[in-house]
Design a protein around this motif. Structure first.
Motif, PDB file in Angstrom:
ATOM      1  N   PHE A 233       9.271 -58.841  21.658  1.00  0.00           N
ATOM      2  CA  PHE A 233       8.938 -58.087  23.143  1.00  0.00           C
ATOM      3  C   PHE A 233       9.870 -57.499  23.356  1.00  0.00           C
ATOM      4  O   PHE A 233      11.309 -57.868  23.308  1.00  0.00           O
TER       5      PHE A 233
ATOM      6  N   LYS B  60       1.313 -48.469  30.795  1.00  0.00           N
ATOM      7  CA  LYS B  60       1.558 -48.790  32.242  1.00  0.00           C
ATOM      8  C   LYS B  60       2.704 -48.312  32.970  1.00  0.00           C
ATOM      9  O   LYS B  60       3.533 -47.222  32.338  1.00  0.00           O
TER      10      LYS B  60
ATOM     11  N   PRO C  10       9.675 -52.509  34.557  1.00  0.00           N
ATOM     12  CA  PRO C  10      10.493 -52.957  35.071  1.00  0.00           C
ATOM     13  C   PRO C  10      12.166 -53.181  34.152  1.00  0.00           C
ATOM     14  O   PRO C  10      11.739 -52.725  33.093  1.00  0.00           O
TER      15      PRO C  10
ATOM     16  N   HIS D  39      16.430 -56.503  29.103  1.00  0.00           N
ATOM     17  CA  HIS D  39      15.030 -55.797  29.741  1.00  0.00           C
ATOM     18  C   HIS D  39      14.615 -54.675  29.767  1.00  0.00           C
ATOM     19  O   HIS D  39      14.934 -54.246  30.947  1.00  0.00           O
TER      20      HIS D  39
ATOM     21  N   GLU E 196      13.137 -51.670  29.320  1.00  0.00           N
ATOM     22  CA  GLU E 196      11.700 -50.994  29.024  1.00  0.00           C
ATOM     23  C   GLU E 196      12.019 -50.045  30.053  1.00  0.00           C
ATOM     24  O   GLU E 196      11.337 -49.083  29.317  1.00  0.00           O
TER      25      GLU E 196
ATOM     26  N   CYS F  85       1.348 -56.546  32.881  1.00  0.00           N
ATOM     27  CA  CYS F  85       2.487 -57.023  32.730  1.00  0.00           C
ATOM     28  C   CYS F  85       3.102 -57.023  34.566  1.00  0.00           C
ATOM     29  O   CYS F  85       1.875 -56.867  35.272  1.00  0.00           O
TER      30      CYS F  85
ATOM     31  N   ARG G 141       0.808 -56.465  37.643  1.00  0.00           N
ATOM     32  CA  ARG G 141       0.251 -57.028  38.284  1.00  0.00           C
ATOM     33  C   ARG G 141       0.181 -57.659  39.412  1.00  0.00           C
ATOM     34  O   ARG G 141      -0.131 -58.526  40.529  1.00  0.00           O
ATOM     35  N   ARG G 142       1.422 -57.247  39.506  1.00  0.00           N
ATOM     36  CA  ARG G 142       2.517 -57.736  40.898  1.00  0.00           C
ATOM     37  C   ARG G 142       2.256 -57.190  42.253  1.00  0.00           C
ATOM     38  O   ARG G 142       2.704 -56.415  42.985  1.00  0.00           O
TER      39      ARG G 142
ATOM     40  N   ASN H 197       4.266 -59.969  28.955  1.00  0.00           N
ATOM     41  CA  ASN H 197       5.138 -60.542  28.481  1.00  0.00           C
ATOM     42  C   ASN H 197       5.919 -61.558  29.923  1.00  0.00           C
ATOM     43  O   ASN H 197       6.976 -60.120  29.846  1.00  0.00           O
TER      44      ASN H 197
ATOM     45  N   PRO I 256       8.967 -63.498  31.099  1.00  0.00           N
ATOM     46  CA  PRO I 256      10.423 -64.539  30.028  1.00  0.00           C
ATOM     47  C   PRO I 256      10.645 -65.261  31.905  1.00  0.00           C
ATOM     48  O   PRO I 256      10.704 -64.913  32.700  1.00  0.00           O
TER      49      PRO I 256
HETATM   50  N1  CDT Z   1       6.818 -57.151  30.614  1.00  0.00           N
HETATM   51  C1  CDT Z   1       7.061 -57.141  31.755  1.00  0.00           C
HETATM   52  O1  CDT Z   1       6.603 -56.520  32.841  1.00  0.00           O
HETATM   53  N2  CDT Z   1       7.124 -58.502  32.643  1.00  0.00           N
HETATM   54  C2  CDT Z   1       7.641 -58.371  33.715  1.00  0.00           C
HETATM   55  C3  CDT Z   1       9.017 -58.698  34.099  1.00  0.00           C
HETATM   56  C4  CDT Z   1       9.856 -58.799  35.083  1.00  0.00           C
HETATM   57  S1  CDT Z   1      11.493 -58.384  35.321  1.00  0.00           S
HETATM   58  C5  CDT Z   1      12.233 -57.414  34.390  1.00  0.00           C
HETATM   59  C6  CDT Z   1       7.040 -59.354  34.707  1.00  0.00           C
HETATM   60  O2  CDT Z   1       6.745 -58.673  35.327  1.00  0.00           O
HETATM   61  O3  CDT Z   1       6.555 -60.053  33.818  1.00  0.00           O
END
Ligand code: CDT
Length: 308
Positions: A52, A123, A127, A140, A142, A168, A171-172, A193, A195
């Motif tokens: 990652f 994507k 984040p 992080h 991205e 990733c 999904r939130r 992925n 953390p």
């Molecule tokens: N890869 C990815 O999108 N990870 C994010 C980490 C969020 S914290 C910056 C996630 O939503 O799982």
């Protein structure tokens, strides 16, 4: 009954110096296992071919291009496509995409049983941050390495169903699933992925991270009456821990199975895509129940504005 047997193919950690070829060999081993179990479709994580890498800061942005794929399939991934064709198995996986125009995306593809790429998703919810942040426990980046996807949230009719993808952090966001749901999605494929430590909050309990993950995918599945196949890259990569939580969720929001470890492994479940009908025709019959005249703010306003 429209049954699809799906294999969620979790990858354990991939270290920084691990070559694409070695990762592809691991992916093929999982695919072979999925074939032995009769899977129609195998789903791998986000950025499946490398570590990652957004955790690593490259001052010179161009240096990060080593993590990107300029074509798909390419020399490293051709054996994966060939094996999928041999098995007559569909697949989906994520990778860093560098387009011929020099644009960078965090991308996932959907490949049908004949080995043709039938869907590409880039994507949208990226984040993190775009400059080195010394306040964080880890970077992080991205927002430094990718631009937000430019393809929206499409769905594809293939393999006897309606499939969508997200990646990733997507999904939130309920918007992700609803835009897919409004196109009749029956199965959402999603790699991640995540953390296990929140870089800005210190020791957020691992259980809480896992709770938020499950909450998001279960709610997305239930509220849109769709299956969700959520696949982790997990374990300790380059000294940084990624949580697991690979799972398959049914249209009632029920977790049908979950991988309990953080290594390479598969989770196989039969999914009857017709089981999405009940929710779509009753409580989540969008045509009958949605009230779009009251949803304007969703697209008119980005950030929250509280009253004075
Ligand atoms: N890869 C990815 O999108 N990870 C994010 C980490 C969020 S914290 C910056 C996630 O939503 O799982």
């Amino acid at each position: 009954m429209r049954k699809i047997r799906v294999a969620a193919a979790q990858l354990g950690p991939i270290q920084r110096d691990e070559k694409r070829e070695a990762v592809v060999a691991r992916m093929i081993a999982l695919m072979d296992e999925a074939a032995r179990e009769g899977a129609d479709l195998v789903v791998y994580p986000e950025l499946a071919l490398t570590t990652f890498f957004p955790r690593w800061y490259h001052e010179d942005r161009a240096e990060a291009d080593v993590w990107f794929e300029r074509a798909m399939p390419n020399e490293a991934t051709a054996p994966l496509f060939a094996r999928a064709r041999e098995h007559g198995m569909g697949m989906s996986f994520g990778y860093a995409e560098l387009t011929p125009e020099g644009r960078h995306f965090n991308t996932a593809i959907l490949v049908d049983k004949a080995g043709a790429i039938v869907g590409t998703y880039r994507k949208i919810h990226l984040p993190g941050h775009d400059e080195f942040d010394p306040e964080r426990t880890h970077q992080h980046l991205e927002k430094r390495y990718f631009e937000p996807g430019d393809l929206g949230f499409p769905v594809w009719r293939t393999m006897g169903g309606v499939f969508g993808m997200c990646i990733c952090n997507d999904r939130r966001w309920p918007e992700t699933y609803r835009v897919l749901g409004l196109q009749g999605v029956e199965m959402v494929l999603l790699g991640f992925n995540t953390p296990s430590v929140n870089s800005q909050k210190g020791a957020e309990a691992h259980d809480q991270r896992m709770f938020h993950h499950r909450l998001s995918v279960q709610a997305g599945a239930y509220q849109n009456s769709t299956f969700v196949v959520a696949v982790a890259k997990a374990g300790t990569e380059d000294g940084h821990h990624l949580m697991g939580g690979t799972c398959i969720v049914d249209p009632d929001g029920v977790i049908l199975g979950e991988i309990p470890h953080e290594d390479d492994g598969i989770l196989v479940r039969d999914c009857d895509l017709d089981a999405t009908r009940f929710g779509k025709e009753t409580v989540f019959d969008f045509a009958r129940h949605r009230r779009v005249e009251h949803y304007g703010l969703i697209t008119q306003r980005t950030g929250a504005v509280a009253p004075e």
